[in-house]
Design a protein around this motif. Sequence first.
Motif, PDB file in Angstrom:
ATOM      1  N   ILE A  29       0.840  -1.201   0.000  1.00  0.00           N
ATOM      2  CA  ILE A  29       0.000   0.000   0.000  1.00  0.00           C
ATOM      3  C   ILE A  29       0.872   1.246   0.000  1.00  0.00           C
ATOM      4  O   ILE A  29       0.611   2.216  -0.731  1.00  0.00           O
ATOM      5  CB  ILE A  29      -0.939  -0.015   1.213  1.00  0.00           C
ATOM      6  CG1 ILE A  29      -1.916  -1.191   1.109  1.00  0.00           C
ATOM      7  CG2 ILE A  29      -1.710   1.299   1.318  1.00  0.00           C
ATOM      8  CD1 ILE A  29      -2.747  -1.405   2.360  1.00  0.00           C
ATOM      9  N   ALA A  81      -5.689   3.970  -0.045  1.00  0.00           N
ATOM     10  CA  ALA A  81      -4.910   3.440   1.070  1.00  0.00           C
ATOM     11  C   ALA A  81      -5.824   2.936   2.185  1.00  0.00           C
ATOM     12  O   ALA A  81      -5.589   1.871   2.768  1.00  0.00           O
ATOM     13  CB  ALA A  81      -3.960   4.507   1.605  1.00  0.00           C
ATOM     14  N   GLY A  83      -7.291  -0.294   1.132  1.00  0.00           N
ATOM     15  CA  GLY A  83      -6.263  -1.334   1.173  1.00  0.00           C
ATOM     16  C   GLY A  83      -5.999  -1.836   2.578  1.00  0.00           C
ATOM     17  O   GLY A  83      -5.903  -3.047   2.809  1.00  0.00           O
ATOM     18  N   THR A 123      -6.557  -5.521   4.270  1.00  0.00           N
ATOM     19  CA  THR A 123      -5.474  -6.196   4.981  1.00  0.00           C
ATOM     20  C   THR A 123      -5.942  -6.725   6.327  1.00  0.00           C
ATOM     21  O   THR A 123      -5.602  -7.847   6.728  1.00  0.00           O
ATOM     22  CB  THR A 123      -4.296  -5.220   5.178  1.00  0.00           C
ATOM     23  OG1 THR A 123      -3.859  -4.757   3.900  1.00  0.00           O
ATOM     24  CG2 THR A 123      -3.143  -5.897   5.888  1.00  0.00           C
TER      25      THR A 123
END
Length: 539
Positions: A453, A525, A528, A532
């Motif tokens: 990222i 971001a 992302g 995660t």
Amino acid sequence: MADLKAGPDELVEGADAAPAPGPKGWNSREYGAGFFAKLVMMALVNALGVYVLLAAWRAQSWWVLGAMLVILLALDYVYFSKRHTIPAKYIAPGVVFLVVFQIFVIFYTAYIALTNYGDGHNLDKGQAVAAILSQNEKRVTGSAAYPLTVLTRGDEFGFAIISEGKVLVGTEDEPLTEAAGATVAGTRITAVPGFGVASQQEIFANQQAITNLRVPFSRNAEEGSIRTQNGTVGYLYKSTFTYDAAADTMTDATTGTVYTATSHGQFAAPDGTVLPTGWRVLVGFENFTTAFTNDQYAGPFLRVLVWNLVFAVVSVLSTFLLGLVLAIVLNDERVRGRKIYRTLLLLPYAFPGFLSALIWSGLLNEKFGFINQVILGGVNIGWLTDPWLARLSVLGVNLWLGFPYMFLIATGALQSLPGDVKEAARVDGAGPLRMWWSVTGPLVLISTAPLLIASFAFNFNNFTLIYMLTQGGPRFGDTSAPIGATDLLITMVYSISGVDGSAAKNYGLASALSIVIFVVVAVIAGLGFRQTRKLEEVI
């Protein structure tokens, strides 16, 4: 040694001794070397803060003065108050830097995005009025000729004139004021406190600067300025424009045209013509509207945005996959000379990125590049002049520059995997592919996902590569804006801002596009990191 039997108020040998007595209020533990080190550091911080306060006071920048004063008081309170714990003392510097270099920058950029700041609108209104008056000055017919002496103060020039028996001194930024202590010999001023008298050689060597110099006659811009053509005689120049503060109009005395101030920070005539010098004003969301609706920017902006996303995604995937494959191969103990191979693979990462991009720019030159002339036998392939080949070249060079970093993090992730998990998978009968798909791959992805990222954010704003390799070219032919096929949003912003001289400066529009970049990167971001966390929960 024999122990000493001590009473309640006596010292027992071997026990912890109390701090040695000192002056009243003194405690050797509290005021030790650490305290004096802190005192010295805070003295330096306060000295720097006082310097900033004085500079802000001289520049009349009250918000800088207020912010600096608050920061100084807060730091002194945190570091000298006994109420604050050690963590607060460690956190305080980081908070200050965060506020100054991150939060302030974001909010100031947002503020500039709501203004018309740029060429023709660099000044505030008072400065713009003074500039218009001074830019349209002409010598007053029949005005007196003042005996004049050119003065120097460092690299700055100034004038001293004799008017009504008094010596008046001024510079470009300081209006003429009477100089106490000046000495005069006839009609020539021989000495002025705080200034040097320019020699004939200095006047000749700086003739252009001296003839262009205007020294305001007073703080009222309408009273004109003193100028000279030969460095010995000065004449009064006054503006052909007059400013009416009550009506907020500027009148050209030579034509009679009246220019009225507008909400866009300009003086405009009834026929629509405007004076070139304006001032900064808030324009709301006009810059954002221009970016998405103006034909000059809207079409290129969307193309640049799509290419920017493709470039960032492909760069991350290609560099990560190549780095991961190489890491897997060189992580096998059966490969001989692994240390040598790993060292060679890290060489592209060891060179500065801007230097590597410049070298590749020469290698890919259409007429003189090594690739065309030597490797391909003298062909003329426009690696950097054809839009699609230029994009392909950018991706290839970025792969060369980026895979060593991914190779490093993939190697670290593979070597940190717990051996018992892999052994358990083997016991359960997992083959190499199943092992990678169900165990090794997900574990590597969990540890590298935040770095991927971060790599996406870096490549989304990879200014150095684009600027050094292609400078955003080749340019689009359907717009006059300095935007090209390989431009990312960040290089597009740089070109539109006009800092490189390729276009008129437009900081407002550039700031608006910067906010768009910030929002895009922040959203991607955020999504992302969210994915995660989900991956960690599954594993």
